[in-house]
Design an enzyme around this catalytic site. Structure first.
Site, PDB file in Angstrom:
ATOM      1  N   SER A  46       0.827  -1.219   0.000  1.00 40.19           N
ATOM      2  CA  SER A  46       0.000   0.000   0.000  1.00 40.19           C
ATOM      3  C   SER A  46       0.859   1.267   0.000  1.00 40.19           C
ATOM      4  O   SER A  46       2.016   1.257   0.426  1.00 40.19           O
ATOM      5  CB  SER A  46      -0.918   0.008   1.220  1.00 40.19           C
TER       6      SER A  46
HETATM    7  N1  SAM Z   1      -0.937  -4.043   3.796  1.00 42.43           N
HETATM    8  C1  SAM Z   1      -0.213  -4.747   2.780  1.00 42.43           C
HETATM    9  C2  SAM Z   1       1.212  -4.261   2.683  1.00 42.43           C
HETATM   10  O1  SAM Z   1       1.589  -3.370   3.455  1.00 42.43           O
HETATM   11  O2  SAM Z   1       1.953  -4.789   1.855  1.00 42.43           O
HETATM   12  C3  SAM Z   1      -0.878  -4.634   1.444  1.00 42.43           C
HETATM   13  C4  SAM Z   1      -2.086  -5.456   1.351  1.00 42.43           C
HETATM   14  S1  SAM Z   1      -2.622  -5.672  -0.312  1.00 42.43           S
HETATM   15  C5  SAM Z   1      -3.251  -4.111  -0.735  1.00 42.43           C
HETATM   16  C6  SAM Z   1      -4.053  -6.669   0.009  1.00 42.43           C
HETATM   17  C7  SAM Z   1      -3.730  -8.090   0.406  1.00 42.43           C
HETATM   18  O3  SAM Z   1      -4.933  -8.758   0.742  1.00 42.43           O
HETATM   19  C8  SAM Z   1      -3.109  -8.900  -0.739  1.00 42.43           C
HETATM   20  O4  SAM Z   1      -1.890  -9.439  -0.328  1.00 42.43           O
HETATM   21  C9  SAM Z   1      -4.128 -10.010  -0.991  1.00 42.43           C
HETATM   22  O5  SAM Z   1      -3.562 -11.226  -1.398  1.00 42.43           O
HETATM   23  C10 SAM Z   1      -4.792 -10.109   0.369  1.00 42.43           C
HETATM   24  N2  SAM Z   1      -6.107 -10.751   0.346  1.00 42.43           N
HETATM   25  C11 SAM Z   1      -7.090 -10.673  -0.586  1.00 42.43           C
HETATM   26  N3  SAM Z   1      -8.148 -11.419  -0.217  1.00 42.43           N
HETATM   27  C12 SAM Z   1      -7.820 -11.983   0.988  1.00 42.43           C
HETATM   28  C13 SAM Z   1      -8.492 -12.845   1.898  1.00 42.43           C
HETATM   29  N4  SAM Z   1      -9.735 -13.299   1.679  1.00 42.43           N
HETATM   30  N5  SAM Z   1      -7.857 -13.205   3.028  1.00 42.43           N
HETATM   31  C14 SAM Z   1      -6.605 -12.766   3.292  1.00 42.43           C
HETATM   32  N6  SAM Z   1      -5.913 -11.945   2.477  1.00 42.43           N
HETATM   33  C15 SAM Z   1      -6.515 -11.556   1.346  1.00 42.43           C
END
Ligand code: SAM
Length: 211
Positions: A46
């Site tokens: 992010s």
């Molecule tokens: N906060 C993170 C960072 O600092 O790198 C970025 C997060 S990224 C925008 C969103 C994350 O949510 C992705 O890694 C994605 O794989 C994960 N994600 C999507 N659906 C999910 C689920 N049902 N359960 C867990 N993680 C999930």
């Protein structure tokens, strides 16, 4: 960063944690630009400003146990870990979770528990009991929950897993643009406050978007 980030602890911790540790080799030169970057599996780390804003809005303290949905690179996890008692973080891609675990391990961060699975269902309701030497029932409950991927609405299992007086911060919306929402639980009633428009990748899962 600056702008409306006024919490000195958030600013200090973000100044201390080297974002380059969480960014793939190919994007190292952009590690300190204020934007999201690819981390593999079609996902992103992010934007630093949004990490700071969401952390500030979560209103954490040293006693908090925090559930984070969407570990991604582990950068947000690391920021939270420096401000709270314990972070529980869920990621659906094993490869991303394992890489985040390796980085946090290298940085000596030890107050984080990782789980690979569908975070829209909340933290698993079973855990290892060291006395009984078997998996036992647990009703997880968190002081704060941060969802770092877009949800059509805040998943019900997460509303059930946060404490009275707690906060959830999440990007909520159906289209490409979502609203950053802060939910508070008071007298078993949920109030919502809108912060700003944001753009996040989708949370895919049973209580998220369809795959
Ligand atoms: N906060 C993170 C960072 O600092 O790198 C970025 C997060 S990224 C925008 C969103 C994350 O949510 C992705 O890694 C994605 O794989 C994960 N994600 C999507 N659906 C999910 C689920 N049902 N359960 C867990 N993680 C999930």
């Amino acid at each position: 960063m600056g702008r409306d980030i006024t919490n000195p602890d958030v600013l200090r911790v973000m100044g201390e944690i080297r974002r380059e540790e969480f960014v793939p080799q190919a994007y190292q030169s952009q590690a300190y630009a204020d934007g999201p970057l690819p981390i593999g599996m079609g996902q992103t780390i992010s934007q630093p400003y949004i990490v700071a804003l969401m952390t500030q809005e979560l209103r954490v303290n040293r006693d908090c146990e925090v559930l984070e949905i969407g570990t991604g690179s582990g950068y947000q996890t690391a920021v939270l870990s420096k401000l709270v008692k314990k972070v529980y973080t869920i990621e659906r891609f094993g490869q991303l979770s394992e890489s985040a675990q390796a980085v946090l391990g290298r940085l000596g961060i030890s107050n984080v528990e990782f789980y690979i699975g569908d975070g829209s269902c909340g933290w698993p309701r079973q855990r290892w009991d060291p006395i009984l030497q078997r998996m036992a029932k647990w009703e997880p409950c968190f002081d704060r929950i941060m969802i770092t991927a877009a949800v059509p609405k805040v998943p019900l299992p997460l509303i059930e897993q946060f404490t009275e007086g707690g906060f959830i911060v999440a990007p909520v919306g159906l289209s490409g643009v979502q609203e950053l929402v802060v939910c508070e639980k008071k007298a078993a009633h949920i109030t919502k406050r809108l912060i700003c428009d944001v753009r996040f990748v989708k949370l895919l899962g049973e209580y998220g978007f369809e795959e």
